[in-house]
Design an enzyme around this catalytic site. Structure first.
Site, short mmCIF file in Angstrom:
data_model
loop_
_atom_site.label_atom_id
_atom_site.label_comp_id
_atom_site.label_asym_id
_atom_site.label_seq_id
_atom_site.Cartn_x
_atom_site.Cartn_y
_atom_site.Cartn_z
N LYS A 116 -12.28 -6.76 6.47
CA LYS A 116 -13.32 -6.19 5.61
C LYS A 116 -14.71 -6.69 5.99
CE LYS A 116 -10.80 -4.54 1.67
NZ LYS A 116 -10.67 -4.41 0.24
N LYS A 199 -4.49 1.60 8.21
CA LYS A 199 -3.83 1.97 6.95
C LYS A 199 -4.67 2.98 6.17
CE LYS A 199 -5.24 -1.11 3.32
NZ LYS A 199 -4.99 -1.54 2.01
N LYS A 202 -8.57 3.79 0.26
CA LYS A 202 -9.45 4.57 -0.61
C LYS A 202 -10.92 4.44 -0.21
CE LYS A 202 -7.92 1.90 -4.46
NZ LYS A 202 -7.95 0.46 -4.19
N1 AQP Z 1 -1.88 2.53 2.86
C1 AQP Z 1 -1.13 1.85 1.99
N2 AQP Z 1 0.22 1.87 2.10
C2 AQP Z 1 1.00 1.19 1.22
N3 AQP Z 1 0.50 0.46 0.20
C3 AQP Z 1 -0.85 0.43 0.06
N4 AQP Z 1 -1.65 -0.19 -0.83
C4 AQP Z 1 -2.94 0.11 -0.55
N5 AQP Z 1 -3.01 0.89 0.52
C5 AQP Z 1 -1.72 1.11 0.93
C6 AQP Z 1 -1.16 -1.01 -1.92
O1 AQP Z 1 -1.81 -0.59 -3.10
C7 AQP Z 1 -1.99 -1.73 -3.94
C8 AQP Z 1 -3.39 -1.77 -4.43
O2 AQP Z 1 -4.29 -2.00 -3.40
P1 AQP Z 1 -5.75 -2.44 -3.77
O3 AQP Z 1 -6.48 -1.33 -4.37
O4 AQP Z 1 -5.75 -3.66 -4.58
O5 AQP Z 1 -6.41 -2.85 -2.43
P2 AQP Z 1 -6.15 -2.44 -0.98
O6 AQP Z 1 -4.81 -2.92 -0.53
O7 AQP Z 1 -7.32 -2.97 -0.21
O8 AQP Z 1 -6.14 -0.84 -1.09
P3 AQP Z 1 -7.13 0.18 -0.47
O9 AQP Z 1 -6.74 1.54 -0.91
O10 AQP Z 1 -7.25 -0.04 1.01
O11 AQP Z 1 -8.49 -0.21 -1.19
P4 AQP Z 1 -9.88 -0.57 -0.52
O12 AQP Z 1 -10.17 0.59 0.40
O13 AQP Z 1 -10.84 -0.67 -1.66
O14 AQP Z 1 -9.71 -1.84 0.22
C9 AQP Z 1 -1.59 -2.96 -3.14
O15 AQP Z 1 -0.29 -3.34 -3.52
C10 AQP Z 1 -1.61 -2.47 -1.73
O16 AQP Z 1 -0.70 -3.20 -0.93
#
Ligand code: AQP
Length: 338
Positions: A116, A199, A202
């Site tokens: 990040k 991955k 969002k």
């Molecule tokens: N691509 C993914 N595949 C499987 N699991 C996923 N998770 C996120 N992306 C995937 C799981 O969703 C939960 C919540 O994630 P989060 O919002 O706390 O943060 P993150 O993992 O950083 O998710 P994002 O979507 O990538 O958010 P941003 O873009 O804001 O960083 C977790 O259990 C995660 O494993």
């Protein structure tokens, strides 16, 4: 004697954007499936979201939309405790205490921070660096024993174990449990539709890289039709998807949506190109997501009702977390408040 901790599931999602299919398959769907078996505590982690810039109106909207996403995915706010992190002071307080237990060397190894922060490590917030200590506090404030997460969060749950173990060792107590990451199913790491090595996220600048839970049927079909793939036909078994990240991702998504095994899917589509497979995947995605999207739209139309649900959840969460933080302070030698 080691304490037998009551099994309790804890997990969270950041309201840092709209929910993706990755969040749904990797987290929400599994959160709903855990209910009824053990006590389940689910948190909308807004204190984590603000470790990067969030426009205030957007954060407000995204937090309510996330609550709607939880409920529409089957998380029942009566059966589970569903609440917002910033409504329960235990998180910020225990976050500080746990950041005094965590070691700099451990934090420096966290790959999510490196991903990040990128080349900008000097300019990102202190909160982004401290994020894993707060996540440890989130889990430990409930004596969480099982943490359903996607692959990307495994390292943070392992760090939580290290922090809990150091606390127990330093203070000669058996107070915090060693939480287990629960990483199961065909979609523990859903990849970007534009790049099978990244991955689905969002906060990816490309909307075409992800399926949002708010996308309509046409948008979902179009994104799947345009998803990057290679030119080879589907192999006869999942083994043949090795070194084909985009193809593997689409088959895994299909498997997670339908419950069919990747091997069975490959056998059924063997020799056919993605021109044949993608429409089947689009149909499965639309059939699965359409009722969820519809329910989310209904729920977000009444923000006051969502806020009531979340405030009630915070009262229930606080009743568990506040005494645990009080006891943590007592163990550390701070004068009790009562
Ligand atoms: N691509 C993914 N595949 C499987 N699991 C996923 N998770 C996120 N992306 C995937 C799981 O969703 C939960 C919540 O994630 P989060 O919002 O706390 O943060 P993150 O993992 O950083 O998710 P994002 O979507 O990538 O958010 P941003 O873009 O804001 O960083 C977790 O259990 C995660 O494993």
């Amino acid at each position: 004697m080691t304490t037998q901790f009551k099994p309790r599931v804890f997990s969270g999602i950041q309201p840092s954007g709209g929910l993706t299919l990755g969040n749904y398959l990797g987290a929400l769907k599994r959160f709903a499936e855990q209910q009824g078996q053990v006590e389940t505590v689910y948190c909308l982690v807004d204190l984590h979201a603000v470790t990067v810039w969030q426009e205030p109106q957007a954060l407000l909207r995204q937090t309510r939309e996330l609550a709607a996403g939880f409920i529409a995915s089957g998380v029942d706010p009566e059966q589970s405790i569903l609440f917002v992190q910033s409504h329960v002071p235990a998180h910020a307080e225990l976050g500080w205490l746990m950041s005094c237990v965590a070691r700099m060397g451990w934090m420096n190894r966290m790959t999510q921070f490196k991903d990040k922060a990128g080349k900008n490590a000097e300019k990102v917030s202190l909160g982004l660096y401290a994020y894993p200590a707060l996540m440890a506090a989130d889990i430990l404030a409930y004596h969480g024993t099982h943490v359903p997460v996607g692959e990307d969060q495994k390292q943070h749950v392992e760090l939580t174990r290290d922090i809990a173990a150091k606390f127990n060792h330093d203070y000669q107590v058996d107070f915090f449990p060693m939480p287990e990451p629960v990483i199961e199913g065909a979609a523990t790491r859903v990849m970007s539709l534009r790049d099978g090595t990244k991955k689905m996220s969002k906060s990816d600048p490309s909307d075409a890289s992800r399926i949002n839970l708010t996308d309509d049927a046409d948008t979902i079909s179009q994104k799947i039709r345009k998803a990057r793939t290679d030119a080879d036909p589907l192999p006869g078994s999942a083994e043949g998807l090795k070194d084909r990240p985009e193809a593997k991702n689409l088959v895994n998504i299909y498997a997670a949506l339908t419950g069919e095994k990747p091997d069975a899917i490959c056998a059924r589509f063997e020799g056919q190109g993605f021109g044949a497979f993608k429409p089947a995947l689009a149909d499965a995605a639309v059939a699965h997501l359409e009722p969820i999207t519809r329910r989310m739209t209904e729920l977000t139309a009444d923000p006051a009702a969502i806020d009531r649900i979340l405030r009630r959840g915070a009262e229930r969460a606080n009743a568990i977390a506040a005494p645990i933080v009080e006891e943590t302070r007592r163990i550390m030698g701070m004068i009790p408040t009562r």
